[in-house]
Every structure is written in C-alpha cells, then in structure tokens.
Design a protein around this motif. Structure first.
Motif, PDB file in Angstrom:
ATOM      1  N   LYS A   1      -7.291  -7.237  13.721  1.00 59.42           N
ATOM      2  CA  LYS A   1      -6.729  -6.923  15.027  1.00 59.42           C
ATOM      3  C   LYS A   1      -5.828  -5.700  14.921  1.00 59.42           C
ATOM      4  N   SER A   2      -5.776  -4.920  16.004  1.00 60.70           N
ATOM      5  CA  SER A   2      -4.980  -3.704  16.015  1.00 60.70           C
ATOM      6  C   SER A   2      -3.563  -3.974  15.567  1.00 60.70           C
ATOM      7  N   SER A   3      -3.031  -3.013  14.865  1.00 63.13           N
ATOM      8  CA  SER A   3      -1.730  -3.161  14.234  1.00 63.13           C
ATOM      9  C   SER A   3      -0.605  -2.782  15.188  1.00 63.13           C
TER      10      SER A   3
ATOM     11  N   ARG B   1      -8.021   2.129  11.344  1.00 62.52           N
ATOM     12  CA  ARG B   1      -8.395   3.202  10.420  1.00 62.52           C
ATOM     13  C   ARG B   1      -9.001   2.636   9.139  1.00 62.52           C
ATOM     14  N   ILE B   2      -8.388   1.593   8.582  1.00 63.40           N
ATOM     15  CA  ILE B   2      -8.919   1.040   7.328  1.00 63.40           C
ATOM     16  C   ILE B   2     -10.241   0.313   7.584  1.00 63.40           C
ATOM     17  N   LEU B   3     -10.399  -0.308   8.741  1.00 64.51           N
ATOM     18  CA  LEU B   3     -11.680  -0.941   9.083  1.00 64.51           C
ATOM     19  C   LEU B   3     -12.786   0.108   9.164  1.00 64.51           C
ATOM     20  N   ALA B   4     -12.468   1.264   9.788  1.00 63.31           N
ATOM     21  CA  ALA B   4     -13.456   2.347   9.897  1.00 63.31           C
ATOM     22  C   ALA B   4     -13.786   2.933   8.525  1.00 63.31           C
ATOM     23  N   GLU B   5     -12.767   3.084   7.677  1.00 63.77           N
ATOM     24  CA  GLU B   5     -12.988   3.603   6.321  1.00 63.77           C
ATOM     25  C   GLU B   5     -13.891   2.662   5.522  1.00 63.77           C
ATOM     26  N   LEU B   6     -13.624   1.368   5.635  1.00 61.76           N
ATOM     27  CA  LEU B   6     -14.443   0.383   4.931  1.00 61.76           C
ATOM     28  C   LEU B   6     -15.879   0.392   5.464  1.00 61.76           C
ATOM     29  N   LYS B   7     -16.020   0.488   6.784  1.00 62.01           N
ATOM     30  CA  LYS B   7     -17.358   0.500   7.386  1.00 62.01           C
ATOM     31  C   LYS B   7     -18.148   1.717   6.938  1.00 62.01           C
ATOM     32  N   SER B   8     -17.469   2.855   6.824  1.00 64.13           N
ATOM     33  CA  SER B   8     -18.146   4.080   6.381  1.00 64.13           C
ATOM     34  C   SER B   8     -18.660   3.955   4.949  1.00 64.13           C
ATOM     35  N   LYS B   9     -18.082   2.986   4.209  1.00 68.42           N
ATOM     36  CA  LYS B   9     -18.489   2.755   2.825  1.00 68.42           C
ATOM     37  C   LYS B   9     -19.345   1.494   2.690  1.00 68.42           C
TER      38      LYS B   9
ATOM     39  N   ILE C   1       0.806  -1.225   0.000  1.00 65.18           N
ATOM     40  CA  ILE C   1       0.000   0.000   0.000  1.00 65.18           C
ATOM     41  C   ILE C   1       0.843   1.281   0.000  1.00 65.18           C
ATOM     42  N   TRP C   2       2.151   1.167  -0.231  1.00 63.97           N
ATOM     43  CA  TRP C   2       3.037   2.318  -0.405  1.00 63.97           C
ATOM     44  C   TRP C   2       2.833   3.346   0.713  1.00 63.97           C
ATOM     45  N   GLN C   3       3.326   2.957   1.881  1.00 63.62           N
ATOM     46  CA  GLN C   3       3.269   3.851   3.043  1.00 63.62           C
ATOM     47  C   GLN C   3       1.832   4.299   3.344  1.00 63.62           C
ATOM     48  N   GLU C   4       0.961   3.276   3.383  1.00 60.72           N
ATOM     49  CA  GLU C   4      -0.459   3.483   3.731  1.00 60.72           C
ATOM     50  C   GLU C   4      -1.188   4.397   2.752  1.00 60.72           C
ATOM     51  N   GLY C   5      -0.708   4.436   1.501  1.00 60.54           N
ATOM     52  CA  GLY C   5      -1.373   5.255   0.498  1.00 60.54           C
ATOM     53  C   GLY C   5      -1.073   6.735   0.617  1.00 60.54           C
ATOM     54  N   THR C   6      -0.097   7.104   1.460  1.00 60.63           N
ATOM     55  CA  THR C   6       0.152   8.530   1.710  1.00 60.63           C
ATOM     56  C   THR C   6       0.929   9.211   0.591  1.00 60.63           C
TER      57      THR C   6
ATOM     58  N   THR D   1      -0.879   6.327  15.065  1.00 60.49           N
ATOM     59  CA  THR D   1      -2.176   5.874  14.569  1.00 60.49           C
ATOM     60  C   THR D   1      -2.160   4.358  14.379  1.00 60.49           C
ATOM     61  N   ASP D   2      -3.331   3.784  14.304  1.00 59.03           N
ATOM     62  CA  ASP D   2      -3.478   2.335  14.121  1.00 59.03           C
ATOM     63  C   ASP D   2      -4.079   2.106  12.730  1.00 59.03           C
ATOM     64  N   TYR D   3      -3.233   1.701  11.776  1.00 58.92           N
ATOM     65  CA  TYR D   3      -3.687   1.579  10.394  1.00 58.92           C
ATOM     66  C   TYR D   3      -4.863   0.617  10.255  1.00 58.92           C
ATOM     67  N   ILE D   4      -4.772  -0.536  10.899  1.00 63.97           N
ATOM     68  CA  ILE D   4      -5.838  -1.539  10.736  1.00 63.97           C
ATOM     69  C   ILE D   4      -7.174  -0.986  11.193  1.00 63.97           C
TER      70      ILE D   4
END
Length: 346
Positions: free
Chosen positions: A91-93, A76-84, A34-39, A71-74
């Motif tokens: 599990k936490s990263s 964050r991505i779970l929340a982003e997916l849920k919002s969509k 994901i190239w540095q979390e897509g940043t 920050t906890d990437y996992i």
C-alpha cells in the motif's frame, strides 16, 4: 508375497510424507533498515530490490522510508521489483511514516500506529493472509535518541559526543534509556496485540535502536565494550514477558559465539567515517529484530543475517570474528545495517 507387502508399505509411507509436506507452509520474512531509501550508497535503491529478489523474501519490512520530494517509496520499490520480474503487493506509503511493508500476498488491512512526527518512531500495522493462516505484522523504526548503549562505551546517547568517563552503573543506563519513547511504543504494540483475535500469528520486526537483554548478559559483560554492564533492556524484556520470541536467539542462544550484530555494518561503497558514530569504541550491537508470537504452531527453521560479513570496530573495518552465518550481498549492499532473514514454517 512379503516383497509385495513391503513395497506397498513403502508406497503408503511415501504418500504420507507427501501429504505432510503439502500441509507445511514456509514463510520468509526479511527485515531491513534501508538507510534513507538506499540513497547514501551509490546505486543503493536498485540494490534493495536486488537483495529482496536474491533472498526470495515473501514479506519485507522496511525501516528508514523517507518519501523524498513527495515520492512514494513503496510504489517505487514495487515498480523496481516488477521491472526485474518480481511481483509484490504493498500500500502507498504515508509521507509521515518512516516504515513500510511489501508482501507476495495481498495486504488485507493496514494502518499506522505512529508516524515519525510522534516522537515514538514509526509503527505500521499490516494484516496478511497466507494460505489459511492470518498474520499481523508490525513494522518498526523506534526512537533513535537516548541511545543508552553508548554510555558504557564512553559516548553520550543524545549528543553522540565522547564523555570524560563511561557510565557503567546499570540503574543509570536504564534511567537514560527510558528517556526515549521506545518502551512506550512497545507497550502500545503489546496492548494492540492483546486486542486482536489471538488465533492470528503476530510478527513484530524492525530497527528498535536498542540492544537486547539476551545479548548484554553476564557472559558478554567484558566483551564489546560493555565494561561489566549486564542490562535488562526494556523493549526485549517487555516483549519476552508478553510471550514474544526473539527469532534469532531461538536459533542462536549463545551471544558470545553468535552476537548477531546488525549495526554498524561495514560497507565497501561508502567512506568509513559515514559508518562511525563512536570512533574510539566497539559499539557493535544487535538492534534489528524479528519477534513472533502465535498460539497456532509457528516454528523458526532458519534465522540468518543478511549483509557483509565484516563489521566496524574502533572506526576500522573488522573482519568476521564470530560464528554467525551470513547471507552475503548479491552485489551492492545498500545500507549501514545488516538485515535479518527468518524462515518460518506452519
């Protein structure tokens, strides 16, 4: 009377096919750096979630997790997916681990074999139950140094600087490659697999930072700036000897027609110089993989490259020049790698 028996036979066959279909389980595994979390790519982080949803992935294995500024990437991505509208488990990263995994199925157990400070690269082991089948996943991002596939292309695999002359002697390439800790990590993973119950299905996937011996063959020795080198790259050789199968090469055994390059990927949203490490070389390789081993039936039915069809060659955009099948991005492509989506049935 004969018509009635014929109709009954068709009915029984249909019921039989329905039972067989109900007994078949499908699992889509997405491996992505994901190239540095897509940043690095504008709006890259939400684009990661968009790709996961668009490609209907059941299991996602990440490389280049960073957990920036605590920050906890996992999460964050779970929340982003849920919002969509997409629900996944994860599990936490660990802040010292640069890999991760999320799943549509609960993760029953998870721990790191290595963290990023080990010098071995990140390795995360996760256990997941899908239906009645037990899976063990190993998410990898192996040591990026001593990138020996640059040597025949005329670049140093440690400093990334151009050398006076390419190194094409296979023994020298292999010796340089073994200065990395990639082979040690693979040996430890294989040892860990051997200690598990063998009626589980094992999947090893990630960014290996190393090509495959199935790609650097006699057929490709004069292609892609291999300069005649036929190299038995350690990681792929070790996994093959341990009974693992390379899902992409199971589907596409010909490395000439289907090179399957995953790095570097062209990305229209970043300057070309961010995608280039060896500007005077064709340094395209397949370094991202999904390997599998299972005593119980486990079949690859599709293996597709996810990402732009274009690559980068000699520091320029290269239009598609292979027979590879691509699943194109929904919108923004968040990384400089291409991903791999493998569909298994069992």
């Amino acid at each position: 009377m004969k018509i009635g028996k014929f109709i009954m036979l068709l009915l029984l066959l249909s019921i039989g096919q329905f039972i067989v279909a109900q007994g078949k389980t499908e699992l889509k595994v997405l491996q992505i750096n994901i190239w540095q979390e897509g940043t690095v790519v504008p709006n890259g982080f939400p684009a990661i979630a968009d790709e996961i949803i668009d490609k209907h992935a059941d299991i996602v294995l990440f490389s280049e997790v960073r957990n920036y500024k605590g920050t906890d990437y996992i999460q964050r991505i779970l929340a982003e997916l849920k919002s969509k509208g997409a629900s996944y488990f994860g599990k936490s990263s660990d802040e010292k681990l640069d890999v991760g995994l999320i799943s549509k199925f609960p993760v029953t157990d998870q721990h790191a074999l290595y963290g990023k400070d080990s010098g071995m690269g990140g390795v995360l082991k996760s256990k997941i139950k899908v239906g009645k089948r037990d899976f063990v996943f190993y998410s990898l991002h192996l040591d990026y140094t001593n990138y020996a596939c640059y040597l025949p292309r005329g670049y140093d695999g440690v400093t990334w600087k151009k050398m006076e002359n390419p190194i094409t002697e296979v023994s020298a390439i292999v010796e340089a490659n073994r200065k990395s800790k990639r082979d040690e990590a693979i040996r430890d993973i294989i040892h860990d697999v051997e200690g598990e119950k063998q009626l589980q299905s094992f999947i090893v996937a990630g960014d290996f930072n190393e090509p495959s011996h199935l790609d650097w063959t006699v057929a490709t020795k004069d292609l892609f700036d291999h300069r005649g080198a036929v190299v038995p790259w350690d990681c792929s050789v070790l996994l093959e000897k341990a009974g693992f199968k390379d899902s992409f090469r199971v589907q596409y055994p010909n490395p000439v027609s289907h090179p399957g390059f995953t790095y570097p990927a062209f990305n229209k949203d970043v300057p070309i110089d961010k995608l280039v490490w060896a500007p005077t070389a064709d340094d395209r390789d397949r370094i991202d993989y999904v390997y599998y081993r299972s005593k119980l039936p486990l079949k690859v039915v599709r293996a597709r490259i996810v990402g732009p069809a274009e690559t980068v060659k000699y520091a320029k955009k290269q239009e598609k020049d292979s027979e590879d099948e691509f699943l194109l991005p929904k919108g923004i492509w968040p990384t400089d790698h291409k991903a791999l989506l493998v569909t298994f049935t069992f």
